[in-house]
Motif scaffolding. Structure first.
Motif, mmCIF file in Angstrom:
data_model
loop_
_atom_site.group_PDB
_atom_site.id
_atom_site.type_symbol
_atom_site.label_atom_id
_atom_site.label_comp_id
_atom_site.label_asym_id
_atom_site.label_seq_id
_atom_site.Cartn_x
_atom_site.Cartn_y
_atom_site.Cartn_z
ATOM 1 N N CYS A 148 15.161 28.072 55.504
ATOM 2 C CA CYS A 148 15.438 29.447 55.123
ATOM 3 C C CYS A 148 16.496 29.474 54.015
ATOM 4 O O CYS A 148 17.575 28.888 54.169
ATOM 5 C CB CYS A 148 15.923 30.234 56.338
ATOM 6 N N CYS A 151 19.851 31.343 55.495
ATOM 7 C CA CYS A 151 20.763 30.862 56.539
ATOM 8 C C CYS A 151 20.625 29.382 56.854
ATOM 9 O O CYS A 151 21.427 28.837 57.614
ATOM 10 C CB CYS A 151 20.554 31.673 57.816
ATOM 11 N N CYS A 186 13.429 32.457 57.673
ATOM 12 C CA CYS A 186 13.267 32.343 59.123
ATOM 13 C C CYS A 186 12.921 33.728 59.694
ATOM 14 O O CYS A 186 12.930 34.734 58.985
ATOM 15 C CB CYS A 186 14.539 31.799 59.752
ATOM 16 N N CYS A 189 15.839 36.299 59.129
ATOM 17 C CA CYS A 189 16.155 36.716 57.759
ATOM 18 C C CYS A 189 14.961 37.363 57.056
ATOM 19 O O CYS A 189 15.130 38.000 56.012
ATOM 20 C CB CYS A 189 16.632 35.519 56.937
HETATM 21 ZN ZN LIG Z 1 17.327 32.637 57.982
#
Ligand SMILES: [Zn+2]
Length: 194
Positions: A148, A151, A186, A189
């Motif tokens: 991701c 993050c 992800c 997010c």
């Molecule tokens: Zn993420």
């Protein structure tokens, strides 16, 4: 030429953008090539990001491939010697899920090892139906993850961006693009298109 007595099978390599699907397909096909098993690789004509007669991963590895629009073109390129058929970016083919599943099953029933790679979800995080069918039918499934960009967690979704903002839900399902147009994200997010 008679086909060696290997058994046919369907292998699916799936995941989001930047998860390394093409790299994995190329890795398997290099092994096939080294083992001198006759093979054909197909790539949708629609995927025009790179050279038209080869598949190229994001890291630049290349293999010769035949461009097709529809899966029904594949038998035209095969002879009895071909043991392995690979299809990259399966989600770009024009056919519906039933047609794609039927052709893959037919090839595997004829003792061909069929390896397909493609996105399992579209930019709205909905399944690509052809991939969903094949995931159920396959002998072997490999789901790959990206990282991701927000993050650093495992990413399973492809966020399509327009000017840095999530593309609207009404945008076309298919849009070819690279780093400027898609981000791996992800579950947390990922922003659902409105
Ligand atoms: Zn993420």
């Amino acid at each position: 030429m008679t086909r060696p007595s290997t058994s046919g099978r369907i292998e699916v390599i799936c995941g989001c953008m930047y998860s390394g699907k093409t790299e994995e397909l190329i890795r398997r096909m290099r092994q096939v090539d080294i083992a001198r098993q006759p093979f054909r690789i197909f790539t949708p004509r629609r995927d025009t990001r790179y050279g038209i007669h080869q598949i190229t991963s994001h890291i630049g590895t290349r293999l010769e491939a035949y461009p097709i629009d529809s899966i029904v073109e594949i038998p035209d390129y095969l002879d009895d010697a071909v043991q392995v058929v690979a299809i990259d970016e399966l989600h770009f083919l024009i056919d519906d899920a039933d047609q794609i599943a039927a052709m893959c099953q037919q090839l595997a029933d004829r003792k061909v090892r069929v390896i397909v790679a493609g996105l399992d979800q579209d930019f709205r995080a909905q399944p690509f139906l052809a991939m969903a069918h094949l995931l159920a039918l396959a002998e072997q499934v490999t789901k790959l993850y990206a990282i991701c960009v927000r993050c650093g967690a495992y990413a399973t979704r492809s966020q399509r961006l327009i000017n840095g903002q999530p593309a609207p839900a009404a945008a076309p399902v298919i849009a070819v693009g690279g780093l400027d147009m898609y981000e791996a994200r992800c579950r947390a997010c990922y922003e659902h298109p409105q």
